[in-house]
Design an enzyme around this catalytic site. Structure first.
Site, mmCIF file in Angstrom:
data_model
loop_
_atom_site.group_PDB
_atom_site.id
_atom_site.type_symbol
_atom_site.label_atom_id
_atom_site.label_comp_id
_atom_site.label_asym_id
_atom_site.label_seq_id
_atom_site.Cartn_x
_atom_site.Cartn_y
_atom_site.Cartn_z
ATOM 1 N N CYS A 128 -32.355 -10.646 39.374
ATOM 2 C CA CYS A 128 -31.140 -10.822 38.563
ATOM 3 C C CYS A 128 -31.066 -9.845 37.396
ATOM 4 C CB CYS A 128 -31.052 -12.260 38.057
ATOM 5 S SG CYS A 128 -32.540 -12.830 37.181
ATOM 6 N N HIS A 240 -27.982 -14.403 31.362
ATOM 7 C CA HIS A 240 -29.048 -13.573 30.812
ATOM 8 C C HIS A 240 -28.460 -12.453 29.962
ATOM 9 C CE1 HIS A 240 -31.620 -15.783 33.351
ATOM 10 N NE2 HIS A 240 -32.002 -14.862 34.210
#
Length: 336
Positions: A128, A240
Protein backbone atom coordinates in the site's frame (compact mmCIF):
# COMPACT_ATOMS: atom_id res chain seq x y z
CA UNK A 1 -17.66 -11.71 -17.08
CA UNK A 2 -17.42 -13.98 -14.04
CA UNK A 3 -15.59 -12.45 -11.10
CA UNK A 4 -14.39 -14.09 -7.90
CA UNK A 5 -13.34 -12.43 -4.65
CA UNK A 6 -11.22 -14.50 -2.27
CA UNK A 7 -11.17 -13.11 1.24
CA UNK A 8 -14.58 -11.49 0.82
CA UNK A 9 -15.17 -10.97 4.54
CA UNK A 10 -12.00 -8.97 5.20
CA UNK A 11 -11.58 -5.20 5.06
CA UNK A 12 -10.16 -5.30 1.52
CA UNK A 13 -12.69 -7.88 0.37
CA UNK A 14 -15.52 -5.65 1.51
CA UNK A 15 -13.89 -2.70 -0.24
CA UNK A 16 -13.76 -4.76 -3.45
CA UNK A 17 -17.55 -5.10 -3.32
CA UNK A 18 -18.04 -1.35 -2.79
CA UNK A 19 -15.61 -0.31 -5.53
CA UNK A 20 -16.91 -2.80 -8.10
CA UNK A 21 -20.42 -1.44 -7.51
CA UNK A 22 -19.35 2.22 -7.57
CA UNK A 23 -17.42 1.86 -10.82
CA UNK A 24 -20.12 -0.20 -12.53
CA UNK A 25 -17.58 -2.94 -13.23
CA UNK A 26 -18.91 -5.39 -15.85
CA UNK A 27 -19.99 -8.47 -13.91
CA UNK A 28 -22.37 -11.14 -15.16
CA UNK A 29 -21.65 -13.53 -12.32
CA UNK A 30 -20.03 -13.04 -8.92
CA UNK A 31 -18.74 -15.67 -6.54
CA UNK A 32 -17.31 -15.04 -3.07
CA UNK A 33 -14.83 -17.28 -1.26
CA UNK A 34 -13.52 -17.36 2.27
CA UNK A 35 -12.16 -19.45 5.10
CA UNK A 36 -14.14 -21.86 7.27
CA UNK A 37 -14.77 -18.94 9.62
CA UNK A 38 -16.39 -16.74 6.96
CA UNK A 39 -17.98 -19.41 4.75
CA UNK A 40 -21.75 -19.14 4.89
CA UNK A 41 -21.81 -15.39 5.54
CA UNK A 42 -24.00 -13.43 3.16
CA UNK A 43 -23.22 -10.09 1.51
CA UNK A 44 -25.36 -7.93 -0.73
CA UNK A 45 -24.03 -6.70 -4.07
CA UNK A 46 -26.16 -4.68 -6.49
CA UNK A 47 -29.31 -5.71 -4.66
CA UNK A 48 -28.59 -9.43 -4.69
CA UNK A 49 -27.38 -11.59 -1.80
CA UNK A 50 -24.27 -13.74 -2.20
CA UNK A 51 -23.17 -16.46 0.19
CA UNK A 52 -19.45 -16.92 0.85
CA UNK A 53 -18.24 -20.33 -0.30
CA UNK A 54 -15.45 -22.26 1.37
CA UNK A 55 -12.22 -21.94 -0.62
CA UNK A 56 -11.17 -25.44 -1.62
CA UNK A 57 -8.91 -27.26 -4.06
CA UNK A 58 -11.52 -28.10 -6.67
CA UNK A 59 -12.86 -26.76 -9.99
CA UNK A 60 -14.81 -23.79 -8.59
CA UNK A 61 -12.67 -21.42 -10.70
CA UNK A 62 -13.30 -23.18 -14.00
CA UNK A 63 -15.34 -20.35 -15.57
CA UNK A 64 -13.87 -17.43 -13.60
CA UNK A 65 -12.33 -14.65 -15.70
CA UNK A 66 -10.74 -12.55 -12.93
CA UNK A 67 -10.10 -13.47 -9.30
CA UNK A 68 -9.37 -10.74 -6.78
CA UNK A 69 -7.41 -12.34 -3.92
CA UNK A 70 -6.93 -10.75 -0.51
CA UNK A 71 -6.67 -13.56 2.02
CA UNK A 72 -3.01 -13.43 3.07
CA UNK A 73 0.19 -14.68 1.52
CA UNK A 74 -0.15 -18.24 2.78
CA UNK A 75 -3.55 -18.66 1.15
CA UNK A 76 -2.35 -17.05 -2.08
CA UNK A 77 0.59 -19.45 -2.35
CA UNK A 78 -1.48 -22.49 -1.48
CA UNK A 79 -4.34 -21.78 -3.88
CA UNK A 80 -2.61 -20.00 -6.79
CA UNK A 81 -2.57 -23.10 -9.00
CA UNK A 82 -6.19 -23.92 -8.14
CA UNK A 83 -7.30 -20.38 -8.99
CA UNK A 84 -5.38 -20.07 -12.26
CA UNK A 85 -5.38 -23.61 -13.70
CA UNK A 86 -8.48 -23.01 -15.85
CA UNK A 87 -7.32 -19.61 -17.13
CA UNK A 88 -8.54 -17.16 -14.51
CA UNK A 89 -6.40 -14.04 -14.04
CA UNK A 90 -5.37 -13.88 -10.40
CA UNK A 91 -4.84 -10.34 -9.09
CA UNK A 92 -3.20 -10.92 -5.74
CA UNK A 93 -3.10 -8.39 -2.91
CA UNK A 94 -0.56 -10.25 -0.75
CA UNK A 95 3.23 -10.06 -0.79
CA UNK A 96 3.51 -13.71 -1.88
CA UNK A 97 4.54 -13.14 -5.50
CA UNK A 98 5.50 -9.47 -5.74
CA UNK A 99 9.20 -9.95 -6.35
CA UNK A 100 8.92 -13.10 -8.49
CA UNK A 101 10.44 -12.38 -11.91
CA UNK A 102 7.58 -14.09 -13.74
CA UNK A 103 4.85 -12.14 -11.91
CA UNK A 104 4.22 -8.51 -12.91
CA UNK A 105 3.91 -5.97 -10.11
CA UNK A 106 1.52 -3.31 -11.34
CA UNK A 107 0.30 0.18 -10.54
CA UNK A 108 -1.77 1.19 -13.60
CA UNK A 109 -0.73 4.85 -13.51
CA UNK A 110 2.91 3.74 -13.74
CA UNK A 111 3.30 0.43 -15.60
CA UNK A 112 -0.08 -0.90 -16.75
CA UNK A 113 1.47 -2.70 -19.74
CA UNK A 114 3.41 -5.00 -17.43
CA UNK A 115 0.11 -6.72 -16.59
CA UNK A 116 -0.04 -8.17 -20.11
CA UNK A 117 3.02 -10.38 -19.54
CA UNK A 118 1.98 -12.85 -16.84
CA UNK A 119 3.31 -16.37 -17.54
CA UNK A 120 1.71 -17.82 -14.40
CA UNK A 121 -1.61 -16.01 -14.76
CA UNK A 122 -0.83 -13.95 -11.67
CA UNK A 123 -0.58 -10.16 -11.31
CA UNK A 124 0.67 -8.81 -7.99
CA UNK A 125 -0.75 -5.76 -6.27
CA UNK A 126 2.10 -3.83 -4.57
CA UNK A 127 2.36 -2.84 -0.94
CA UNK A 128 0.00 0.00 0.00
CA UNK A 129 2.70 2.54 0.89
CA UNK A 130 4.59 1.75 -2.30
CA UNK A 131 1.47 2.17 -4.46
CA UNK A 132 0.71 5.62 -3.11
CA UNK A 133 4.29 6.81 -3.36
CA UNK A 134 4.96 5.64 -6.93
CA UNK A 135 1.72 7.22 -8.21
CA UNK A 136 3.26 10.57 -7.22
CA UNK A 137 6.82 9.67 -8.21
CA UNK A 138 5.90 8.71 -11.78
CA UNK A 139 5.16 12.27 -13.05
CA UNK A 140 8.32 13.51 -11.33
CA UNK A 141 10.39 10.69 -12.83
CA UNK A 142 9.11 11.88 -16.22
CA UNK A 143 10.71 15.27 -15.52
CA UNK A 144 14.06 13.95 -14.32
CA UNK A 145 15.32 10.53 -13.23
CA UNK A 146 14.94 10.00 -9.49
CA UNK A 147 18.20 8.71 -8.00
CA UNK A 148 17.35 8.48 -4.31
CA UNK A 149 14.27 8.44 -2.10
CA UNK A 150 13.98 8.90 1.63
CA UNK A 151 10.51 8.30 3.01
CA UNK A 152 8.84 8.20 6.40
CA UNK A 153 5.39 6.65 6.45
CA UNK A 154 2.61 7.35 8.93
CA UNK A 155 0.41 4.29 8.57
CA UNK A 156 -3.05 4.02 10.05
CA UNK A 157 -4.60 1.07 11.87
CA UNK A 158 -6.41 0.10 8.68
CA UNK A 159 -3.15 -1.27 7.28
CA UNK A 160 -3.41 -4.16 9.73
CA UNK A 161 -7.02 -4.99 8.78
CA UNK A 162 -10.53 -4.58 10.10
CA UNK A 163 -9.77 -6.24 13.45
CA UNK A 164 -6.90 -3.81 14.04
CA UNK A 165 -9.16 -0.84 13.34
CA UNK A 166 -11.63 -2.23 15.86
CA UNK A 167 -8.85 -2.73 18.41
CA UNK A 168 -7.73 0.91 18.13
CA UNK A 169 -11.28 2.10 18.77
CA UNK A 170 -11.52 -0.35 21.68
CA UNK A 171 -8.27 0.92 23.17
CA UNK A 172 -9.48 4.52 23.27
CA UNK A 173 -12.73 3.38 24.89
CA UNK A 174 -10.83 1.33 27.48
CA UNK A 175 -8.55 4.27 28.31
CA UNK A 176 -11.52 6.59 28.85
CA UNK A 177 -13.20 4.00 31.05
CA UNK A 178 -10.03 3.35 33.06
CA UNK A 179 -9.77 -0.28 31.99
CA UNK A 180 -6.72 -2.34 31.04
CA UNK A 181 -5.90 -1.73 27.39
CA UNK A 182 -6.26 -4.65 24.96
CA UNK A 183 -3.15 -5.24 22.81
CA UNK A 184 -3.39 -8.06 20.27
CA UNK A 185 -2.94 -6.73 16.74
CA UNK A 186 0.08 -4.51 17.35
CA UNK A 187 3.34 -5.03 19.28
CA UNK A 188 2.38 -2.20 21.65
CA UNK A 189 -0.60 -0.03 22.55
CA UNK A 190 -1.41 2.17 19.55
CA UNK A 191 -3.89 4.60 21.13
CA UNK A 192 -2.13 7.86 22.10
CA UNK A 193 1.05 6.37 20.64
CA UNK A 194 3.14 5.78 17.52
CA UNK A 195 5.00 2.52 16.87
CA UNK A 196 8.18 2.71 14.76
CA UNK A 197 7.75 -0.83 13.46
CA UNK A 198 5.54 -2.33 10.74
CA UNK A 199 6.16 -6.03 10.01
CA UNK A 200 9.16 -8.02 11.24
CA UNK A 201 12.73 -6.76 11.35
CA UNK A 202 15.30 -8.06 8.85
CA UNK A 203 19.06 -8.51 9.26
CA UNK A 204 19.57 -5.04 7.74
CA UNK A 205 17.76 -3.36 10.63
CA UNK A 206 14.96 -2.41 8.26
CA UNK A 207 11.56 -4.05 8.58
CA UNK A 208 10.02 -6.15 5.83
CA UNK A 209 7.61 -3.28 5.14
CA UNK A 210 10.52 -0.91 4.62
CA UNK A 211 12.33 -3.35 2.34
CA UNK A 212 9.15 -3.71 0.27
CA UNK A 213 9.32 -0.01 -0.50
CA UNK A 214 12.94 -0.39 -1.64
CA UNK A 215 12.43 -3.44 -3.85
CA UNK A 216 8.93 -2.81 -5.19
CA UNK A 217 9.64 0.78 -6.24
CA UNK A 218 12.52 -0.39 -8.44
CA UNK A 219 10.40 -3.12 -10.05
CA UNK A 220 7.38 -0.90 -10.75
CA UNK A 221 9.36 2.04 -12.13
CA UNK A 222 11.93 -0.15 -13.91
CA UNK A 223 14.54 1.96 -12.16
CA UNK A 224 17.77 1.71 -10.19
CA UNK A 225 16.42 4.21 -7.65
CA UNK A 226 17.44 3.60 -4.03
CA UNK A 227 14.73 4.00 -1.38
CA UNK A 228 15.40 4.27 2.35
CA UNK A 229 12.18 4.02 4.36
CA UNK A 230 11.08 4.37 7.97
CA UNK A 231 7.58 2.92 8.38
CA UNK A 232 5.60 3.99 11.45
CA UNK A 233 2.19 2.96 12.73
CA UNK A 234 0.16 5.95 13.95
CA UNK A 235 -3.17 6.15 15.71
CA UNK A 236 -5.28 7.41 12.82
CA UNK A 237 -8.00 4.96 11.91
CA UNK A 238 -7.87 4.93 8.13
CA UNK A 239 -5.65 6.42 5.38
CA UNK A 240 -1.86 6.37 5.29
CA UNK A 241 0.44 9.37 4.91
CA UNK A 242 4.07 9.74 3.86
CA UNK A 243 6.82 12.35 4.00
CA UNK A 244 8.95 11.90 0.89
CA UNK A 245 12.36 13.34 -0.04
CA UNK A 246 13.71 12.69 -3.54
CA UNK A 247 16.98 13.49 -5.29
CA UNK A 248 16.79 13.88 -9.07
CA UNK A 249 19.45 14.03 -11.78
CA UNK A 250 18.62 17.65 -12.48
CA UNK A 251 16.95 20.05 -10.09
CA UNK A 252 13.16 20.19 -10.42
CA UNK A 253 11.53 23.47 -9.46
CA UNK A 254 8.58 23.54 -7.10
CA UNK A 255 6.43 24.99 -9.90
CA UNK A 256 7.38 22.17 -12.29
CA UNK A 257 6.65 19.56 -9.67
CA UNK A 258 3.28 21.03 -8.75
CA UNK A 259 2.20 21.20 -12.40
CA UNK A 260 3.27 17.61 -13.03
CA UNK A 261 1.52 16.29 -9.94
CA UNK A 262 -1.65 18.28 -10.57
CA UNK A 263 -1.99 16.86 -14.09
CA UNK A 264 -1.01 13.27 -13.25
CA UNK A 265 -3.64 10.49 -13.17
CA UNK A 266 -4.51 9.37 -9.66
CA UNK A 267 -3.08 12.52 -8.02
CA UNK A 268 -4.78 15.53 -6.50
CA UNK A 269 -2.64 18.53 -5.56
CA UNK A 270 -3.78 20.10 -2.29
CA UNK A 271 -1.03 22.55 -1.51
CA UNK A 272 -1.77 25.98 -0.09
CA UNK A 273 0.21 26.33 3.15
CA UNK A 274 -0.64 30.03 3.48
CA UNK A 275 -4.22 28.92 4.16
CA UNK A 276 -3.22 25.77 6.10
CA UNK A 277 -4.32 23.52 3.24
CA UNK A 278 -2.56 20.18 2.90
CA UNK A 279 -3.72 16.54 2.83
CA UNK A 280 -4.72 14.80 6.07
CA UNK A 281 -6.00 11.28 6.74
CA UNK A 282 -9.36 12.51 8.01
CA UNK A 283 -10.03 14.03 4.60
CA UNK A 284 -8.43 11.45 2.31
CA UNK A 285 -10.18 8.42 3.82
CA UNK A 286 -12.72 7.05 1.37
CA UNK A 287 -11.19 8.90 -1.60
CA UNK A 288 -9.64 7.31 -4.70
CA UNK A 289 -6.75 9.69 -5.42
CA UNK A 290 -3.45 10.17 -3.66
CA UNK A 291 -3.44 13.74 -2.29
CA UNK A 292 -0.20 15.75 -2.29
CA UNK A 293 0.89 18.91 -0.50
CA UNK A 294 3.84 20.64 1.21
CA UNK A 295 5.78 20.53 -2.08
CA UNK A 296 9.06 22.37 -1.53
CA UNK A 297 12.79 22.35 -2.24
CA UNK A 298 14.96 20.21 -0.01
CA UNK A 299 17.18 22.59 1.96
CA UNK A 300 19.81 19.85 2.38
CA UNK A 301 20.11 18.92 -1.31
CA UNK A 302 20.32 21.21 -4.36
CA UNK A 303 18.83 18.41 -6.47
CA UNK A 304 16.25 17.57 -3.83
CA UNK A 305 12.50 17.97 -3.55
CA UNK A 306 10.24 17.02 -0.65
CA UNK A 307 6.50 16.61 -0.33
CA UNK A 308 3.74 15.10 1.80
CA UNK A 309 1.09 12.68 0.58
CA UNK A 310 -1.96 10.99 2.02
CA UNK A 311 -4.26 8.34 0.61
CA UNK A 312 -6.73 5.66 1.54
CA UNK A 313 -4.81 2.44 2.18
CA UNK A 314 -7.81 0.19 1.66
CA UNK A 315 -8.87 1.86 -1.60
CA UNK A 316 -5.92 2.98 -3.74
CA UNK A 317 -3.50 1.11 -1.50
CA UNK A 318 -5.30 -2.19 -2.09
CA UNK A 319 -8.73 -2.85 -3.62
CA UNK A 320 -8.95 0.07 -6.05
CA UNK A 321 -5.52 -0.59 -7.54
CA UNK A 322 -6.50 -4.21 -8.20
CA UNK A 323 -9.78 -3.18 -9.82
CA UNK A 324 -7.95 -0.65 -12.01
CA UNK A 325 -5.64 -3.44 -13.17
CA UNK A 326 -8.68 -5.48 -14.16
CA UNK A 327 -10.25 -2.50 -15.92
CA UNK A 328 -7.07 -2.05 -17.94
CA UNK A 329 -7.09 -5.71 -19.00
CA UNK A 330 -10.69 -5.36 -20.15
CA UNK A 331 -9.98 -2.08 -21.94
CA UNK A 332 -7.16 -3.55 -24.03
CA UNK A 333 -9.12 -6.73 -24.72
CA UNK A 334 -6.81 -8.98 -22.73
CA UNK A 335 -9.79 -10.56 -20.96
CA UNK A 336 -13.26 -10.81 -22.42
Amino acid sequence: MKIAIIGASGAVGQEFLRILAERNFPIDELVLFGSERSAGHTYTFRGKDYEVKLLQHNDDFKDVDIAFVSAGGGTSKEFADTITKHGAVMIDNSSAFRMDKDVPLVVPECNAEDALDRPRGIIANPNCTTIMMVVVLKPLENLSHIKRIHVASYQSASGAGAAAMAELEQQYKEIVEGKMVTVNKFPHQLAYNVIPQIDAFTDTGYTKEEMKMFNETQKILHSDVKCSAMCVRVSSLRSHSESVWIETERPISVEEARRAIASAPGCTLKDDPDHLIYPMPLETAGKDDVFVGRVRKDLADDHGLTFWLSGDQIRKGAALNAVQIAEYLIKVGDVK
